[in-house]
Design an enzyme around this catalytic site. Structure first.
Site, mmCIF file in Angstrom:
data_model
loop_
_atom_site.group_PDB
_atom_site.id
_atom_site.type_symbol
_atom_site.label_atom_id
_atom_site.label_comp_id
_atom_site.label_asym_id
_atom_site.label_seq_id
_atom_site.Cartn_x
_atom_site.Cartn_y
_atom_site.Cartn_z
ATOM 1 N N LYS A 52 0.854 -1.181 0.000
ATOM 2 C CA LYS A 52 0.000 0.000 0.000
ATOM 3 C C LYS A 52 0.891 1.233 0.000
ATOM 4 O O LYS A 52 1.697 1.426 0.910
ATOM 5 C CB LYS A 52 -0.903 -0.010 1.240
ATOM 6 C CG LYS A 52 -1.805 1.222 1.324
ATOM 7 C CD LYS A 52 -2.785 1.107 2.460
ATOM 8 C CE LYS A 52 -3.585 2.383 2.614
ATOM 9 N NZ LYS A 52 -4.534 2.310 3.729
ATOM 10 N N LYS A 69 -2.292 -1.502 -3.776
ATOM 11 C CA LYS A 69 -3.135 -0.311 -3.695
ATOM 12 C C LYS A 69 -2.276 0.946 -3.730
ATOM 13 O O LYS A 69 -1.280 0.991 -3.024
ATOM 14 C CB LYS A 69 -3.902 -0.374 -2.377
ATOM 15 C CG LYS A 69 -4.821 0.776 -2.128
ATOM 16 C CD LYS A 69 -5.360 0.668 -0.751
ATOM 17 C CE LYS A 69 -6.162 1.924 -0.476
ATOM 18 N NZ LYS A 69 -6.564 2.019 0.886
HETATM 19 C C1 PBG Z 1 -6.946 3.822 5.576
HETATM 20 C C2 PBG Z 1 -7.379 3.593 4.164
HETATM 21 C C3 PBG Z 1 -7.253 4.489 3.102
HETATM 22 C C4 PBG Z 1 -7.854 3.888 2.002
HETATM 23 C C5 PBG Z 1 -8.316 2.635 2.407
HETATM 24 N N1 PBG Z 1 -7.998 2.462 3.744
HETATM 25 C C6 PBG Z 1 -6.713 5.858 3.068
HETATM 26 C C7 PBG Z 1 -5.369 6.091 3.562
HETATM 27 O O1 PBG Z 1 -4.547 5.192 3.739
HETATM 28 O O2 PBG Z 1 -5.075 7.265 3.798
HETATM 29 C C8 PBG Z 1 -7.977 4.493 0.644
HETATM 30 C C9 PBG Z 1 -9.111 4.026 -0.185
HETATM 31 C C10 PBG Z 1 -9.453 4.918 -1.321
HETATM 32 O O3 PBG Z 1 -8.816 5.954 -1.555
HETATM 33 O O4 PBG Z 1 -10.405 4.573 -2.026
HETATM 34 N N2 PBG Z 1 -6.154 2.824 6.132
HETATM 35 ZN ZN ZN Z 2 -5.538 3.581 8.317
#
Ligand code: PBG
Ligand code: ZN
Length: 332
Positions: free
Chosen positions: A204, A257
């Site tokens: 991520k 992601k």
């Molecule tokens: C938080 C989380 C995020 C997303 C999913 N879980 C945002 C982040 O890490 O700041 C993003 C999902 C999206 O943008 O559709 N853990």
């Molecule tokens: Zn988070």
């Protein structure tokens, strides 16, 4: 003799032969997107009387428990493979206490959905603390402002047990803490949930494409950013290491992601991963296409299906997408 003056037709290789008409193209397509490949991320908020539209994600809502149930029914009806639930609590604190409250909003919503649609699709729970902490980071903080990794692991293990108890069919840790999959696996096993799989947000990235989500989930960090725990967009090898660590710690599935800007990572992970691979078409990807389509600059439905096909072509088995229900209907 033909019109080119050659004995044999020229050129001999004519790839266009297989592009003549939809039936031929369909027959030779290498990649397919099916409704069951799609997972719908959904937001449920505590204490609101009506669903709240998310302005940066047209067509998406912060749901009430009731509107969430209706939307989940629609997803199931359309043949969607799963849903991923995010909760927004009424109250936040330093440690994100509401996240593992047995009567916290996500736990109540998981009970609703497990009962309503648990046989038709896979009800998954996002497992993180950023929606629950007053500071908006993905775990409790040290005095210096960094997220306290090992204290966060204890919190994640407790949340996993609460989510499993409430009926989550899969838990999906998204916080990018070191050792989170092992801690959650141990926590689930201890609590009697050895059969609940973990979908690890393994690779991520710290991405600008999460912007609209932070409105949707009300989880923006109050100070700083997430670069201290999420990955640097510059790195490939690091993603493969994160995936290998998560698999070694017991991840049953792994996720990459965001997706569109990281399809090279999806492809590399899909080539080497021993477990199923998901990819997340994140909020910023959704917003970009919706915004361009609204201006008449892009064909919305074609763009949706084309991007989903690209995810599948890169090798993702599951695609998390806010268009899941609509795309499933288009694909049927
Ligand atoms: C938080 C989380 C995020 C997303 C999913 N879980 C945002 C982040 O890490 O700041 C993003 C999902 C999206 O943008 O559709 N853990
Ligand atoms: Zn988070």
């Amino acid at each position: 003799m033909n019109t080119t003056g050659h004995e044999a037709a020229f050129p001999v290789a004519r790839p266009r032969r297989l592009r003549r008409g939809p039936a031929l193209r369909r027959l030779v397509a290498e990649t397919r997107v099916a409704p069951e490949n799609l997972v719908l991320p959904m937001f449920v908020k505590e204490g609101i009387p009506e669903p709240v539209a998310i302005s940066s994600m047209p067509g998406q809502f912060q749901h009430t428990r009731d509107s969430l149930r209706r939307a989940a029914h629609e997803a199931a009806e359309a043949g969607v493979g799963g849903v991923m639930l995010f909760g927004i609590p009424a109250r936040k604190d330093e440690r994100g206490s509401a996240a593992d409250d047995p009567h916290g909003i996500v736990q109540e919503a998981l009970r609703d959905l497990a009962k309503d649609v648990g046989d038709a699709l896979v009800v998954m729970a996002d497992l993180c603390l950023c929606e629950y902490t007053s500071h908006g980071h993905c775990g409790p903080l040290e005095a210096n402002g960094h997220v306290d990794n090992d204290l966060t692991l204890e919190r994640y293990a407790a949340i996993a047990a609460a989510q499993a108890e409430a009926g989550a069919a899969v838990v999906a840790p998204s916080g990018m803490m070191d050792g989170q999959v092992a801690a959650i696996r141990a926590g689930l096993d201890r609590a009697g949930y050895a059969q609940v799989p973990i979908l690890a947000y393994a690779a991520k990235y710290a991405s600008s494409f999460y912007g609209p989500f932070r409105e949707a989930a009300e989880g923006a960090p109050r100070f700083g950013d997430r670069s201290g725990y999420q990955q640097d967009p510059a790195n490939v090898r690091e993603a493969l290491r994160e995936v290998a660590l998560d698999v070694a710690e017991g991840a049953d599935m792994v996720m990459v992601k965001p997706g569109l800007a990281y399809l090279d990572i999806v492809a590399k992970v899909a080539e080497t991963s021993p477990v199923p691979v998901s990819a997340y078409q994140v909020s910023g990807e959704y917003a970009m296409i919706e915004a361009a389509a609204e201006r008449g600059w892009i064909d919305r439905e074609r763009a949706i299906l084309e991007t989903l096909t690209s995810y599948r072509r890169a090798g993702a088995e599951q695609v998390l997408t806010y268009w899941a229900t609509e795309a499933a209907r288009l694909l049927r």
